[in-house]
Design a protein around this motif. Structure first.
Motif, PDB file in Angstrom:
ATOM      1  N   TYR A 100       0.830  -1.212   0.000  1.00 54.35           N
ATOM      2  CA  TYR A 100       0.000   0.000   0.000  1.00 54.35           C
ATOM      3  C   TYR A 100       0.863   1.260   0.000  1.00 54.35           C
ATOM      4  O   TYR A 100       0.458   2.304  -0.550  1.00 54.35           O
ATOM      5  CB  TYR A 100      -0.967  -0.006   1.185  1.00 54.35           C
ATOM      6  CG  TYR A 100      -0.356   0.378   2.519  1.00 54.35           C
ATOM      7  CD1 TYR A 100      -0.291   1.708   2.929  1.00 54.35           C
ATOM      8  CD2 TYR A 100       0.161  -0.599   3.374  1.00 54.35           C
ATOM      9  CE1 TYR A 100       0.272   2.058   4.146  1.00 54.35           C
ATOM     10  CE2 TYR A 100       0.729  -0.265   4.590  1.00 54.35           C
ATOM     11  CZ  TYR A 100       0.773   1.065   4.978  1.00 54.35           C
ATOM     12  OH  TYR A 100       1.336   1.403   6.179  1.00 54.35           O
ATOM     13  N   ARG A 101       2.055   1.182   0.582  1.00 49.96           N
ATOM     14  CA  ARG A 101       2.933   2.351   0.618  1.00 49.96           C
ATOM     15  C   ARG A 101       3.525   2.622  -0.765  1.00 49.96           C
ATOM     16  O   ARG A 101       3.780   3.770  -1.136  1.00 49.96           O
ATOM     17  CB  ARG A 101       4.046   2.151   1.636  1.00 49.96           C
ATOM     18  CG  ARG A 101       3.559   2.062   3.087  1.00 49.96           C
ATOM     19  CD  ARG A 101       4.713   2.146   4.052  1.00 49.96           C
ATOM     20  NE  ARG A 101       5.408   3.428   3.916  1.00 49.96           N
ATOM     21  CZ  ARG A 101       6.631   3.657   4.412  1.00 49.96           C
ATOM     22  NH1 ARG A 101       7.272   2.685   5.070  1.00 49.96           N
ATOM     23  NH2 ARG A 101       7.209   4.833   4.263  1.00 49.96           N
ATOM     24  N   LEU A 103       1.923   1.774  -3.623  1.00 53.31           N
ATOM     25  CA  LEU A 103       0.799   2.250  -4.440  1.00 53.31           C
ATOM     26  C   LEU A 103       0.414   3.683  -4.101  1.00 53.31           C
ATOM     27  O   LEU A 103      -0.055   4.427  -4.971  1.00 53.31           O
ATOM     28  CB  LEU A 103      -0.403   1.320  -4.248  1.00 53.31           C
ATOM     29  CG  LEU A 103      -0.212  -0.124  -4.732  1.00 53.31           C
ATOM     30  CD1 LEU A 103      -1.419  -0.975  -4.369  1.00 53.31           C
ATOM     31  CD2 LEU A 103       0.030  -0.155  -6.241  1.00 53.31           C
ATOM     32  N   SER A 104       0.612   4.082  -2.857  1.00 52.70           N
ATOM     33  CA  SER A 104       0.256   5.445  -2.455  1.00 52.70           C
ATOM     34  C   SER A 104       1.348   6.455  -2.773  1.00 52.70           C
ATOM     35  O   SER A 104       1.180   7.651  -2.561  1.00 52.70           O
ATOM     36  CB  SER A 104      -0.058   5.482  -0.952  1.00 52.70           C
ATOM     37  OG  SER A 104       1.101   5.155  -0.190  1.00 52.70           O
ATOM     38  N   GLY A 105       2.485   5.984  -3.269  1.00 52.99           N
ATOM     39  CA  GLY A 105       3.570   6.888  -3.630  1.00 52.99           C
ATOM     40  C   GLY A 105       4.471   7.276  -2.480  1.00 52.99           C
ATOM     41  O   GLY A 105       5.287   8.196  -2.615  1.00 52.99           O
ATOM     42  N   ASP A 106       4.341   6.604  -1.340  1.00 49.67           N
ATOM     43  CA  ASP A 106       5.179   6.940  -0.174  1.00 49.67           C
ATOM     44  C   ASP A 106       6.615   6.458  -0.331  1.00 49.67           C
ATOM     45  O   ASP A 106       7.508   6.947   0.370  1.00 49.67           O
ATOM     46  CB  ASP A 106       4.583   6.317   1.100  1.00 49.67           C
ATOM     47  CG  ASP A 106       3.241   6.925   1.467  1.00 49.67           C
ATOM     48  OD1 ASP A 106       2.957   8.038   0.983  1.00 49.67           O
ATOM     49  OD2 ASP A 106       2.482   6.292   2.221  1.00 49.67           O
TER      50      ASP A 106
END
Length: 211
Positions: A100-101, A103-106
């Protein structure tokens, strides 16, 4: 099961990931290939090794018990394609980045530059877990250990059962001989030395990738 078509179209190839479990349910081995008589296919680790060596998975071939990757690399495939896995890494020793990190661009893309990235489920809820000599670990952890073994030629040699039986018999005879000829205190001390020597020998062999 096959990956989604979108993934297949963008990949260099696909490979199976299933691992054989022992009679006790513990996963200790990998399959380097499967041969049905009509079709021969190679494992994901084998195909990844080819890609890492700049070779197309289509150039992998099997001759007798040897897998050849192009013209420059080969390794023993194991009896019927089964190889013991040299488990070196526990899950906590493998850098992990939650999907998820990403995919979220983090996560900056350069974090993965020049690295081998294995994508797999680690959440217990998904149940992609295997019982191994390391305990219960995610399936991707088993893949990491198997690929590392192939990349580094760090294979595990398993002693035949007959040797294990001989060692147990010899130790048993020695301990019985000591117990029947020495005082209780001396027999305990000598038995302790024998077992310490045996443990030291097993530790040395394991460090030499023999078990």
């Amino acid at each position: 099961l096959m990956p989604l078509p979108q993934f297949i179209e963008q990949s260099a190839g696909t490979g199976f990931v299933n691992k054989p479990a022992g009679h006790d349910g513990v996963t200790r081995h990998m399959r380097s290939y499967i041969d049905t008589g009509k079709l021969t296919d190679f494992s994901l680790e084998t195909k990844l090794l080819a890609v890492l060596n700049g070779v197309s998975p289509r150039e992998i071939s099997l001759r007798a018990d040897t897998i050849r990757i192009g013209a420059g690399r080969s390794f023993f495939a194991g009896p019927s394609g089964v190889l013991p896995i040299n488990f070196r890494f526990r899950p906590e020793q493998i850098p992990t980045v939650p999907a998820y990190r990403v995919l979220s661009g983090d996560i900056p893309p350069d974090l993965f530059t020049g690295r081998i990235v294995m994508v797999g489920a680690t959440a217990t809820l998904i149940h992609d877990e295997l019982l191994t000599p390391l305990g219960v670990v995610p399936g991707v952890t088993v893949l990491v250990n198997a690929l590392s073994m192939l990349m580094q030629n760090d294979y595990l040699t398993v002693m035949p059962l007959s040797i294990d039986i001989v060692i147990i018999l010899v130790l048993g005879i020695l301990i019985l001989a000591v117990a029947s000829t020495q005082t209780f205190a001396r027999s305990c001390a000598i038995t302790g030395l024998i077992m310490t020597g045996w443990l030291a020998a097993m530790t040395y062999l394991r460090m030499r990738n023999v078990e």
